[in-house]
Design a protein around this motif. Structure first.
Motif, PDB file in Angstrom:
ATOM      1  N   ALA A  27      -3.233 -10.608   5.538  1.00  0.00           N
ATOM      2  CA  ALA A  27      -2.715  -9.266   5.803  1.00  0.00           C
ATOM      3  C   ALA A  27      -1.354  -9.065   5.134  1.00  0.00           C
ATOM      4  O   ALA A  27      -1.088  -8.007   4.555  1.00  0.00           O
ATOM      5  CB  ALA A  27      -2.615  -9.037   7.309  1.00  0.00           C
ATOM      6  N   GLN A  28      -0.496 -10.072   5.196  1.00  0.00           N
ATOM      7  CA  GLN A  28       0.815  -9.962   4.565  1.00  0.00           C
ATOM      8  C   GLN A  28       0.688  -9.885   3.042  1.00  0.00           C
ATOM      9  O   GLN A  28       1.425  -9.148   2.382  1.00  0.00           O
ATOM     10  CB  GLN A  28       1.696 -11.141   4.967  1.00  0.00           C
ATOM     11  N   PHE A  29      -0.274 -10.624   2.488  1.00  0.00           N
ATOM     12  CA  PHE A  29      -0.487 -10.576   1.038  1.00  0.00           C
ATOM     13  C   PHE A  29      -0.970  -9.198   0.607  1.00  0.00           C
ATOM     14  O   PHE A  29      -0.499  -8.648  -0.406  1.00  0.00           O
ATOM     15  CB  PHE A  29      -1.496 -11.644   0.629  1.00  0.00           C
ATOM     16  N   LEU A  30      -1.921  -8.621   1.357  1.00  0.00           N
ATOM     17  CA  LEU A  30      -2.443  -7.306   0.994  1.00  0.00           C
ATOM     18  C   LEU A  30      -1.391  -6.224   1.164  1.00  0.00           C
ATOM     19  O   LEU A  30      -1.284  -5.310   0.335  1.00  0.00           O
ATOM     20  CB  LEU A  30      -3.685  -6.990   1.832  1.00  0.00           C
ATOM     21  N   ASN A  31      -0.604  -6.300   2.228  1.00  0.00           N
ATOM     22  CA  ASN A  31       0.423  -5.285   2.461  1.00  0.00           C
ATOM     23  C   ASN A  31       1.596  -5.408   1.501  1.00  0.00           C
ATOM     24  O   ASN A  31       2.303  -4.429   1.246  1.00  0.00           O
ATOM     25  CB  ASN A  31       0.952  -5.384   3.900  1.00  0.00           C
ATOM     26  N   GLY A  32       1.836  -6.600   0.993  1.00  0.00           N
ATOM     27  CA  GLY A  32       3.060  -6.816   0.245  1.00  0.00           C
ATOM     28  C   GLY A  32       4.269  -6.815   1.150  1.00  0.00           C
ATOM     29  O   GLY A  32       5.385  -6.540   0.715  1.00  0.00           O
ATOM     30  N   GLY A  33       4.051  -7.136   2.402  1.00  0.00           N
ATOM     31  CA  GLY A  33       5.110  -7.126   3.408  1.00  0.00           C
ATOM     32  C   GLY A  33       4.500  -7.082   4.787  1.00  0.00           C
ATOM     33  O   GLY A  33       3.378  -7.551   5.006  1.00  0.00           O
ATOM     34  N   THR A  34       5.217  -6.468   5.728  1.00  0.00           N
ATOM     35  CA  THR A  34       4.723  -6.397   7.105  1.00  0.00           C
ATOM     36  C   THR A  34       3.967  -5.111   7.396  1.00  0.00           C
ATOM     37  O   THR A  34       3.340  -4.992   8.455  1.00  0.00           O
ATOM     38  CB  THR A  34       5.901  -6.524   8.082  1.00  0.00           C
ATOM     39  N   TYR A  35       4.018  -4.143   6.505  1.00  0.00           N
ATOM     40  CA  TYR A  35       3.316  -2.883   6.701  1.00  0.00           C
ATOM     41  C   TYR A  35       2.971  -2.306   5.328  1.00  0.00           C
ATOM     42  O   TYR A  35       3.488  -2.754   4.299  1.00  0.00           O
ATOM     43  CB  TYR A  35       4.160  -1.890   7.510  1.00  0.00           C
ATOM     44  N   ILE A  36       2.107  -1.273   5.324  1.00  0.00           N
ATOM     45  CA  ILE A  36       1.685  -0.655   4.067  1.00  0.00           C
ATOM     46  C   ILE A  36       2.828   0.180   3.495  1.00  0.00           C
ATOM     47  O   ILE A  36       3.391   1.034   4.184  1.00  0.00           O
ATOM     48  CB  ILE A  36       0.430   0.204   4.283  1.00  0.00           C
ATOM     49  N   ASN A  37       3.158  -0.101   2.242  1.00  0.00           N
ATOM     50  CA  ASN A  37       4.261   0.603   1.591  1.00  0.00           C
ATOM     51  C   ASN A  37       3.939   0.783   0.113  1.00  0.00           C
ATOM     52  O   ASN A  37       2.785   0.604  -0.307  1.00  0.00           O
ATOM     53  CB  ASN A  37       5.572  -0.182   1.789  1.00  0.00           C
ATOM     54  N   GLY A  38       4.953   1.115  -0.672  1.00  0.00           N
ATOM     55  CA  GLY A  38       4.729   1.314  -2.099  1.00  0.00           C
ATOM     56  C   GLY A  38       4.233   0.075  -2.802  1.00  0.00           C
ATOM     57  O   GLY A  38       3.425   0.163  -3.749  1.00  0.00           O
ATOM     58  N   ASP A  39       4.700  -1.098  -2.373  1.00  0.00           N
ATOM     59  CA  ASP A  39       4.220  -2.338  -2.984  1.00  0.00           C
ATOM     60  C   ASP A  39       2.731  -2.558  -2.716  1.00  0.00           C
ATOM     61  O   ASP A  39       2.038  -3.173  -3.532  1.00  0.00           O
ATOM     62  CB  ASP A  39       5.024  -3.524  -2.451  1.00  0.00           C
ATOM     63  N   THR A  40       2.255  -2.068  -1.566  1.00  0.00           N
ATOM     64  CA  THR A  40       0.828  -2.201  -1.254  1.00  0.00           C
ATOM     65  C   THR A  40      -0.019  -1.452  -2.273  1.00  0.00           C
ATOM     66  O   THR A  40      -1.044  -1.955  -2.743  1.00  0.00           O
ATOM     67  CB  THR A  40       0.541  -1.663   0.157  1.00  0.00           C
ATOM     68  N   LEU A  41       0.417  -0.235  -2.630  1.00  0.00           N
ATOM     69  CA  LEU A  41      -0.340   0.552  -3.601  1.00  0.00           C
ATOM     70  C   LEU A  41      -0.384  -0.144  -4.960  1.00  0.00           C
ATOM     71  O   LEU A  41      -1.450  -0.232  -5.597  1.00  0.00           O
ATOM     72  CB  LEU A  41       0.281   1.937  -3.740  1.00  0.00           C
ATOM     73  N   SER A  42       0.758  -0.667  -5.417  1.00  0.00           N
ATOM     74  CA  SER A  42       0.785  -1.379  -6.697  1.00  0.00           C
ATOM     75  C   SER A  42      -0.081  -2.624  -6.655  1.00  0.00           C
ATOM     76  O   SER A  42      -0.786  -2.945  -7.617  1.00  0.00           O
ATOM     77  CB  SER A  42       2.225  -1.753  -7.053  1.00  0.00           C
ATOM     78  N   ARG A  43      -0.062  -3.324  -5.513  1.00  0.00           N
ATOM     79  CA  ARG A  43      -0.856  -4.543  -5.393  1.00  0.00           C
ATOM     80  C   ARG A  43      -2.345  -4.224  -5.378  1.00  0.00           C
ATOM     81  O   ARG A  43      -3.141  -4.895  -6.046  1.00  0.00           O
ATOM     82  CB  ARG A  43      -0.451  -5.283  -4.124  1.00  0.00           C
ATOM     83  N   PHE A  44      -2.725  -3.202  -4.635  1.00  0.00           N
ATOM     84  CA  PHE A  44      -4.134  -2.821  -4.592  1.00  0.00           C
ATOM     85  C   PHE A  44      -4.611  -2.350  -5.961  1.00  0.00           C
ATOM     86  O   PHE A  44      -5.741  -2.618  -6.363  1.00  0.00           O
ATOM     87  CB  PHE A  44      -4.350  -1.718  -3.549  1.00  0.00           C
ATOM     88  N   TYR A  45      -3.753  -1.632  -6.680  1.00  0.00           N
ATOM     89  CA  TYR A  45      -4.125  -1.150  -8.011  1.00  0.00           C
ATOM     90  C   TYR A  45      -4.344  -2.317  -8.968  1.00  0.00           C
ATOM     91  O   TYR A  45      -5.312  -2.325  -9.744  1.00  0.00           O
ATOM     92  CB  TYR A  45      -3.039  -0.218  -8.543  1.00  0.00           C
ATOM     93  N   ALA A  46      -3.464  -3.317  -8.920  1.00  0.00           N
ATOM     94  CA  ALA A  46      -3.614  -4.492  -9.793  1.00  0.00           C
ATOM     95  C   ALA A  46      -4.877  -5.275  -9.442  1.00  0.00           C
ATOM     96  O   ALA A  46      -5.619  -5.721 -10.331  1.00  0.00           O
ATOM     97  CB  ALA A  46      -2.382  -5.378  -9.678  1.00  0.00           C
ATOM     98  N   ILE A  47      -5.131  -5.440  -8.147  1.00  0.00           N
ATOM     99  CA  ILE A  47      -6.333  -6.166  -7.732  1.00  0.00           C
ATOM    100  C   ILE A  47      -7.588  -5.396  -8.132  1.00  0.00           C
ATOM    101  O   ILE A  47      -8.565  -5.973  -8.615  1.00  0.00           O
ATOM    102  CB  ILE A  47      -6.309  -6.411  -6.212  1.00  0.00           C
ATOM    103  N   HIS A  48      -7.549  -4.069  -7.944  1.00  0.00           N
ATOM    104  CA  HIS A  48      -8.713  -3.231  -8.213  1.00  0.00           C
ATOM    105  C   HIS A  48      -9.013  -3.119  -9.699  1.00  0.00           C
ATOM    106  O   HIS A  48     -10.179  -3.064 -10.111  1.00  0.00           O
ATOM    107  CB  HIS A  48      -8.481  -1.836  -7.626  1.00  0.00           C
TER     108      HIS A  48
END
Length: 270
Positions: free
Chosen positions: A189-210
């Motif tokens: 969960a922390q890896f997917l969120n890029g932290g403790t909650y969904i934020n801007g880093d989450t979007l960048s991380r999901f985009y790179a994974i996707h």
């Protein structure tokens, strides 16, 4: 010794085929493609065997439409001071409403994701019911399971990219579900969120994974999957009269009489 002069038609054919012959002589790629497309398959195959090709076609459509969308999509969660909307959301609206045929490309990618996953389930169901996961195709079955998991991951990571209320809260639920897994759940969960909650880093991380990680892995596994299909052949349906073990030992006489006679001769020879 006199040689026959080539006709004009033959000269044109040689000119057209010269690039193909050049590639074949140096790589053997043309022969490999011909072997893949024109290999022998059981005569009693049916439409069920096309589910794998349909799944591959759906993946190719997803890859092409996703590449087009990536040219205009902006994975930026910041708020545009002019419109008071996230930049990522605005880019999706721009694709849908302003670009020529943008609504069509986005619709094909959006609904094609569901079609891709449904076809994977149908293909794996066919493989299971036909017994095509058994020896010597166990490795191909494992690869298919990995492809199914990665396809589901593609759908999950792509759902957040519009960065609207629906995608945001659906991703919150999905990440929290993953976080409840034992041992690795909190770290995942922390890896997917890029932290403790969904934020801007989450979007960048999901985009790179996707866009990068999962599609590359899927393409590599599909290549290995197709290689094993060509190497091991296509499985006949369970009701096939030509399937292994459905007839006598030598396939000539009824009730296996010649088969038993041949087995006796084999034992005497030992």
């Amino acid at each position: 010794m006199a040689t026959r002069r080539l006709t004009r038609t033959e000269q044109i054919q040689q000119t057209i085929l010269y690039p193909v012959d050049w590639i074949e002589e140096r790589s053997g790629l043309v022969g490999g493609i011909k072997y893949f497309l024109f290999r022998k398959v059981p005569g009693d195959t049916n439409w069920f065997q096309t589910l794998g090709s349909a799944t591959l076609t759906a993946f190719i459509v997803q890859a092409l439409t996703g590449t087009i969308l990536a040219m205009y999509y902006k994975p930026d969660p910041t708020i545009d001071p002019r419109t008071k909307l996230p930049v990522a959301y605005e880019s999706m609206q721009h694709i849908t409403n302003d670009l020529w045929a943008g609504w069509l490309v986005r619709g094909m990618h959006r609904w094609g994701a569901s079609v891709f996953i449904i076809l994977m389930f149908m293909h794996m169901g066919r493989v299971f019911l036909f017994g095509a996961y058994k020896y010597p195709r166990e490795l191909n079955w494992i690869i298919g399971v990995l492809l199914l998991a990665m396809g589901l991951g593609e759908g999950f990571t792509g759902y957040l990219l519009p960065w609207d209320q629906t995608s945001y809260w659906a991703t919150v639920v999905g990440v929290n579900l993953n976080g409840t897994a034992p041992f690795l759940g909190p770290f995942l969960a922390q890896f997917l969120n890029g932290g403790t909650y969904i934020n801007g880093d989450t979007l960048s991380r999901f985009y790179a994974i996707h866009m990068l990680m999962i599609p590359g892995a899927i393409a590599a596994l599909i290549g290995l999957h197709l290689y094993l299909v060509i190497r091991l052949g296509v499985t006949s349906p369970p009701w096939s009269k030509e399937a292994a073990g459905t007839g006598p030992l030598n396939g000539h006489t009824p009730n296996g009489q010649a088969g038993r006679a041949g087995l006796s001769r084999f034992r005497r020879g030992r």
